[in-house]
Motif scaffolding. Structure first.
Motif, PDB file in Angstrom:
ATOM      1  N   ASP A  45       0.852  -1.186   0.000  1.00  0.00           N
ATOM      2  CA  ASP A  45       0.000   0.000   0.000  1.00  0.00           C
ATOM      3  C   ASP A  45       0.897   1.249   0.000  1.00  0.00           C
ATOM      4  OD1 ASP A  45      -1.685   2.118   0.571  1.00  0.00           O
ATOM      5  OD2 ASP A  45      -2.790   1.079   2.144  1.00  0.00           O
ATOM      6  N   PRO A  46       0.781   2.102  -1.025  1.00  0.00           N
ATOM      7  CA  PRO A  46       1.656   3.281  -1.092  1.00  0.00           C
ATOM      8  C   PRO A  46       1.409   4.301   0.021  1.00  0.00           C
ATOM      9  CG  PRO A  46      -0.009   3.348  -2.821  1.00  0.00           C
ATOM     10  CD  PRO A  46      -0.109   1.990  -2.199  1.00  0.00           C
ATOM     11  N   HIS A  47       0.319   4.145   0.783  1.00  0.00           N
ATOM     12  CA  HIS A  47       0.098   4.995   1.940  1.00  0.00           C
ATOM     13  C   HIS A  47       0.973   4.558   3.122  1.00  0.00           C
ATOM     14  CE1 HIS A  47      -3.713   5.565  -0.343  1.00  0.00           C
ATOM     15  NE2 HIS A  47      -3.525   6.822   0.032  1.00  0.00           N
ATOM     16  N   VAL A  48       1.503   3.342   3.051  1.00  0.00           N
ATOM     17  CA  VAL A  48       2.318   2.786   4.140  1.00  0.00           C
ATOM     18  C   VAL A  48       3.769   2.622   3.710  1.00  0.00           C
ATOM     19  CG1 VAL A  48       2.625   0.798   5.682  1.00  0.00           C
ATOM     20  CG2 VAL A  48       0.321   1.630   5.149  1.00  0.00           C
ATOM     21  N   VAL A  49       3.987   2.101   2.508  1.00  0.00           N
ATOM     22  CA  VAL A  49       5.343   1.898   1.990  1.00  0.00           C
ATOM     23  C   VAL A  49       5.515   2.725   0.727  1.00  0.00           C
ATOM     24  CG1 VAL A  49       5.539  -0.415   2.974  1.00  0.00           C
ATOM     25  CG2 VAL A  49       4.643  -0.136   0.649  1.00  0.00           C
ATOM     26  N   SER A  50       6.743   2.872   0.290  1.00  0.00           N
ATOM     27  CA  SER A  50       6.993   3.690  -0.890  1.00  0.00           C
ATOM     28  C   SER A  50       6.501   2.991  -2.152  1.00  0.00           C
ATOM     29  CB  SER A  50       8.487   4.000  -1.003  1.00  0.00           C
ATOM     30  OG  SER A  50       9.247   2.818  -0.912  1.00  0.00           O
ATOM     31  N   LYS A  51       6.233   3.797  -3.146  1.00  0.00           N
ATOM     32  CA  LYS A  51       5.700   3.274  -4.405  1.00  0.00           C
ATOM     33  C   LYS A  51       6.688   2.311  -5.053  1.00  0.00           C
ATOM     34  CE  LYS A  51       2.802   7.300  -5.419  1.00  0.00           C
ATOM     35  NZ  LYS A  51       2.526   8.397  -6.372  1.00  0.00           N
ATOM     36  N   GLY A  52       6.139   1.340  -5.742  1.00  0.00           N
ATOM     37  CA  GLY A  52       6.972   0.389  -6.467  1.00  0.00           C
ATOM     38  C   GLY A  52       7.321  -0.855  -5.678  1.00  0.00           C
ATOM     39  N   ARG A  53       6.918  -0.907  -4.411  1.00  0.00           N
ATOM     40  CA  ARG A  53       7.129  -2.137  -3.638  1.00  0.00           C
ATOM     41  C   ARG A  53       6.242  -3.242  -4.197  1.00  0.00           C
ATOM     42  NH1 ARG A  53      11.679  -2.367  -0.478  1.00  0.00           N
ATOM     43  NH2 ARG A  53      11.903  -0.513   0.824  1.00  0.00           N
ATOM     44  N   THR A  54       6.678  -4.485  -3.991  1.00  0.00           N
ATOM     45  CA  THR A  54       5.868  -5.631  -4.397  1.00  0.00           C
ATOM     46  C   THR A  54       5.172  -6.215  -3.173  1.00  0.00           C
ATOM     47  OG1 THR A  54       7.766  -7.111  -4.133  1.00  0.00           O
ATOM     48  CG2 THR A  54       7.376  -6.185  -6.325  1.00  0.00           C
ATOM     49  N   LYS A  55       4.074  -6.913  -3.387  1.00  0.00           N
ATOM     50  CA  LYS A  55       3.363  -7.557  -2.298  1.00  0.00           C
ATOM     51  C   LYS A  55       4.258  -8.625  -1.660  1.00  0.00           C
ATOM     52  CE  LYS A  55      -1.299  -6.708  -4.022  1.00  0.00           C
ATOM     53  NZ  LYS A  55      -2.616  -7.301  -4.354  1.00  0.00           N
ATOM     54  N   LEU A  56       4.067  -8.826  -0.372  1.00  0.00           N
ATOM     55  CA  LEU A  56       4.937  -9.733   0.372  1.00  0.00           C
ATOM     56  C   LEU A  56       4.334 -11.126   0.473  1.00  0.00           C
ATOM     57  CD1 LEU A  56       6.071  -7.376   3.282  1.00  0.00           C
ATOM     58  CD2 LEU A  56       7.139  -7.751   1.044  1.00  0.00           C
ATOM     59  N   ALA A  57       5.124 -12.123   0.096  1.00  0.00           N
ATOM     60  CA  ALA A  57       4.665 -13.513   0.132  1.00  0.00           C
ATOM     61  C   ALA A  57       5.026 -14.207   1.435  1.00  0.00           C
ATOM     62  CB  ALA A  57       5.254 -14.285  -1.050  1.00  0.00           C
ATOM     63  N   GLN A  58       5.974 -13.652   2.200  1.00  0.00           N
ATOM     64  CA  GLN A  58       6.471 -14.348   3.388  1.00  0.00           C
ATOM     65  C   GLN A  58       6.353 -13.507   4.664  1.00  0.00           C
ATOM     66  OE1 GLN A  58      10.137 -16.144   1.025  1.00  0.00           O
ATOM     67  NE2 GLN A  58       9.972 -17.172   3.012  1.00  0.00           N
ATOM     68  N   PHE A  59       5.353 -12.631   4.693  1.00  0.00           N
ATOM     69  CA  PHE A  59       5.064 -11.845   5.883  1.00  0.00           C
ATOM     70  C   PHE A  59       3.566 -11.872   6.115  1.00  0.00           C
ATOM     71  CE2 PHE A  59       4.224  -7.823   8.164  1.00  0.00           C
ATOM     72  CZ  PHE A  59       5.076  -8.000   9.246  1.00  0.00           C
ATOM     73  N   PHE A  60       3.142 -11.950   7.377  1.00  0.00           N
ATOM     74  CA  PHE A  60       1.700 -12.023   7.652  1.00  0.00           C
ATOM     75  C   PHE A  60       1.331 -11.237   8.905  1.00  0.00           C
ATOM     76  CE2 PHE A  60       3.434 -15.607  10.043  1.00  0.00           C
ATOM     77  CZ  PHE A  60       2.690 -15.645  11.215  1.00  0.00           C
ATOM     78  N   ASP A  61       0.036 -10.971   9.036  1.00  0.00           N
ATOM     79  CA  ASP A  61      -0.558 -10.336  10.213  1.00  0.00           C
ATOM     80  C   ASP A  61      -1.271 -11.432  10.993  1.00  0.00           C
ATOM     81  OD1 ASP A  61      -2.133  -9.019  12.083  1.00  0.00           O
ATOM     82  OD2 ASP A  61      -3.134  -7.714  10.639  1.00  0.00           O
ATOM     83  N   GLY A  62      -0.856 -11.634  12.228  1.00  0.00           N
ATOM     84  CA  GLY A  62      -1.401 -12.731  13.026  1.00  0.00           C
ATOM     85  C   GLY A  62      -2.870 -12.606  13.378  1.00  0.00           C
ATOM     86  N   THR A  63      -3.455 -11.418  13.214  1.00  0.00           N
ATOM     87  CA  THR A  63      -4.900 -11.298  13.432  1.00  0.00           C
ATOM     88  C   THR A  63      -5.678 -11.722  12.189  1.00  0.00           C
ATOM     89  OG1 THR A  63      -5.020  -8.979  12.713  1.00  0.00           O
ATOM     90  CG2 THR A  63      -4.574  -9.394  15.061  1.00  0.00           C
ATOM     91  N   GLN A  64      -4.971 -11.908  11.079  1.00  0.00           N
ATOM     92  CA  GLN A  64      -5.616 -12.325   9.830  1.00  0.00           C
ATOM     93  C   GLN A  64      -5.242 -13.744   9.418  1.00  0.00           C
ATOM     94  OE1 GLN A  64      -7.784 -10.103   8.246  1.00  0.00           O
ATOM     95  NE2 GLN A  64      -7.422  -8.876  10.090  1.00  0.00           N
ATOM     96  N   THR A  65      -4.050 -14.178   9.798  1.00  0.00           N
ATOM     97  CA  THR A  65      -3.536 -15.482   9.375  1.00  0.00           C
ATOM     98  C   THR A  65      -3.287 -16.364  10.589  1.00  0.00           C
ATOM     99  OG1 THR A  65      -2.453 -14.479   7.462  1.00  0.00           O
ATOM    100  CG2 THR A  65      -1.655 -16.647   8.155  1.00  0.00           C
ATOM    101  N   PRO A  66      -3.851 -17.572  10.641  1.00  0.00           N
ATOM    102  CA  PRO A  66      -3.601 -18.467  11.783  1.00  0.00           C
ATOM    103  C   PRO A  66      -2.140 -18.928  11.818  1.00  0.00           C
ATOM    104  CG  PRO A  66      -5.540 -19.165  10.519  1.00  0.00           C
ATOM    105  CD  PRO A  66      -4.820 -18.153   9.688  1.00  0.00           C
ATOM    106  N   PHE A  67      -1.621 -19.093  13.032  1.00  0.00           N
ATOM    107  CA  PHE A  67      -0.287 -19.640  13.216  1.00  0.00           C
ATOM    108  C   PHE A  67      -0.213 -20.243  14.606  1.00  0.00           C
ATOM    109  CE2 PHE A  67      -0.159 -15.522  15.128  1.00  0.00           C
ATOM    110  CZ  PHE A  67       0.841 -15.513  16.079  1.00  0.00           C
ATOM    111  N   ASN A  68       0.813 -21.026  14.856  1.00  0.00           N
ATOM    112  CA  ASN A  68       0.955 -21.677  16.153  1.00  0.00           C
ATOM    113  C   ASN A  68       1.520 -20.681  17.162  1.00  0.00           C
ATOM    114  OD1 ASN A  68       1.476 -23.246  18.389  1.00  0.00           O
ATOM    115  ND2 ASN A  68       2.454 -24.920  17.252  1.00  0.00           N
ATOM    116  N   GLN A  69       0.661 -20.179  18.019  1.00  0.00           N
ATOM    117  CA  GLN A  69       1.070 -19.160  18.976  1.00  0.00           C
ATOM    118  C   GLN A  69       1.932 -19.720  20.109  1.00  0.00           C
ATOM    119  OE1 GLN A  69      -2.146 -16.449  20.162  1.00  0.00           O
ATOM    120  NE2 GLN A  69      -3.321 -17.127  18.369  1.00  0.00           N
ATOM    121  N   ASN A  70       2.011 -21.031  20.207  1.00  0.00           N
ATOM    122  CA  ASN A  70       2.828 -21.656  21.249  1.00  0.00           C
ATOM    123  C   ASN A  70       4.278 -21.860  20.835  1.00  0.00           C
ATOM    124  OD1 ASN A  70       0.708 -21.959  23.170  1.00  0.00           O
ATOM    125  ND2 ASN A  70      -0.080 -23.706  21.989  1.00  0.00           N
ATOM    126  N   ASP A  71       4.558 -21.683  19.552  1.00  0.00           N
ATOM    127  CA  ASP A  71       5.946 -21.813  19.108  1.00  0.00           C
ATOM    128  C   ASP A  71       6.784 -20.677  19.695  1.00  0.00           C
ATOM    129  OD1 ASP A  71       5.617 -24.089  17.646  1.00  0.00           O
ATOM    130  OD2 ASP A  71       5.445 -23.090  15.701  1.00  0.00           O
TER     131      ASP A  71
END
Length: 417
Positions: A45-71
């Motif tokens: 999103d150019p409102h958050v990062v500079s223009k020309g960035r690509t979408k991230l395939a290996q980063f997530f938001d834990g409120t949107q994506t499930p993960f093992n919180q005990n790790d």
């Protein structure tokens, strides 16, 4: 399909699980700040990062994506003394003097302010207060819970509370007439007042921490097609943070190594930078003197009794390696050999064989850190180096590299590229 151990976070809690915010504002902090920044990174999103960035395939938001919180999270740590200062001004006490000179010099996500009493610039040190709290959280608190903010500011800086006026902390918006919090207020701007609330060095922001960790998950390749692993080369290629520091290259290279191994990552909860350790073992009291003119006598060097009262943790939980703020001050009534009140400058560093004359001397013994949580997977395809698009007809400015006046200037904003 997610495993039965995987689950989403109900929200992003405040840094260090602090209790300053009411429940509705805790929810707002989660959605409008942490998740907003994370989603912006993920979606380029150019409102958050500079223009020309690509979408991230290996980063997530834990409120949107499930993960093992005990790790257990993966921790990245670094020394808190400004590396750019140490590199540019070698030798003691010169680099301590330079690091104490300005908060802008303190660029490793730990800042401090020194009180010397009446002799503000040359006297013995009365107190030193360190913090690693990001400015965004305090700005949010001041905007949403003004009374709580003012009470907290005065409580944490109690020795100066009677001199504080509520108007010291706010500016008037000339368009709306609203009062707006001023992060560079007189009580949170200088390195020589002894008062501090949050980080103010331009690169020391919470959003910058998220940006560095997020962008470091992008695997990069050079023009020859070779995968980049060098820490400073990664920063220059991905354009996050600043090379030459302890912090940014360490965060970036460590996170990138996890990504190259296939991990999909996020910032571990609660999202913040933390003081992980403060080694006080070298410190003793010299009950006779604060001077380095002659070596102290062995019988004058005494252990610091009740160190928890001298090294007083005010925010965060250092027992969990999540300290946020510490004040170093000798309580009233601690007397020396001649009946004098002991001061911070009566603290003697046995390892370096000097008394404390600068707050920066303590910074040598702090370890700062950030943690990542993740999920196993496969590495994404390596990307070419990021090239910000140039505006049509405009010659792009030279990118700030942190070395024009090392440690004493910075980009006019966060370190986000």
């Amino acid at each position: 399909m997610a495993s039965i151990k995987d689950s989403k976070l109900s929200r992003h809690d405040p840094p260090g699980n602090l209790s300053d915010l009411n429940d509705s504002n805790k929810a707002k902090w989660s959605t409008d700040y942490i998740s907003y920044w994370m989603r912006g990174e993920i979606n380029a999103d150019p409102h958050v990062v500079s223009k020309g960035r690509t979408k991230l395939a290996q980063f997530f938001d834990g409120t949107q994506t499930p993960f093992n919180q005990n790790d257990p999270p993966q921790v990245v740590e670094w020394n808190a003394f400004p590396k750019l200062i140490k590199s540019s001004y070698p030798g003691e006490p010169l680099h301590w003097q330079m690091a104490d000179l300005s908060r802008v010099a303190q660029d490793e996500y730990l800042e401090w302010s020194v009180s010397r009493g009446a002799r503000k610039y040359t006297g013995d040190i009365h107190s030193v207060t360190f913090t690693c709290e990001g400015p965004e959280y305090w700005q949010f608190l001041a905007s949403c819970q003004k009374a709580d903010f003012l009470n907290l500011m005065k409580h944490l800086n109690s020795g100066f509370s009677e001199d504080m006026d509520d108007s010291d902390f706010f500016l008037k918006d000339q368009v709306t007439g609203n009062k707006v919090y001023n992060p560079a207020n007189t009580w949170n701007m200088l390195s020589k007042t002894g008062t501090i609330a949050h980080l103010i060095q331009p690169n020391n922001t919470l959003s910058a921490e998220i940006d560095i960790l997020a962008q470091a998950t992008v695997i990069r390749k050079n023009q020859a097609g070779q995968i980049i692993t060098d820490s400073d080369e990664l920063i220059k290629c991905s354009k996050y943070g600043n090379p030459g520091r302890n912090s940014d290259p360490t965060i970036g290279s460590t996170i990138n190594s996890f990504a190259r191994a296939g991990a999909t990552l996020t910032v571990a909860e609660p999202v913040a930078l933390y003081i992980r350790r403060f080694d006080t073992s070298p410190f003793v009291f010299d009950i006779n003197s604060t001077s380095d003119n002659t070596p102290p006598k062995s019988e004058d060097l005494k252990p610091i009794d009740k160190p928890e009262e001298v090294f007083h943790w005010q925010r965060g939980d250092i027992s969990k390696k999540k300290g946020l703020r510490i004040k170093i001050e000798v309580p009233q009534g601690r007397k020396g050999k001649h009946g004098q009140q002991l001061l911070v400058s009566n603290i003697y560093d046995k390892e370096k064989q000097v008394h404390i004359r600068y707050g920066a001397q303590f910074a040598d013994y702090f370890t700062i850190g950030v943690s990542a949580a993740g999920k196993a997977g496969k590495p994404a395809t390596a990307q070419d180096c990021y090239k910000p698009p140039a505006a049509a007809g405009v010659t792009p400015c030279a990118q700030f590299d942190g070395f024009a006046h090392p440690g004493l200037c910075g980009a006019p904003g966060s370190s986000r590229a």
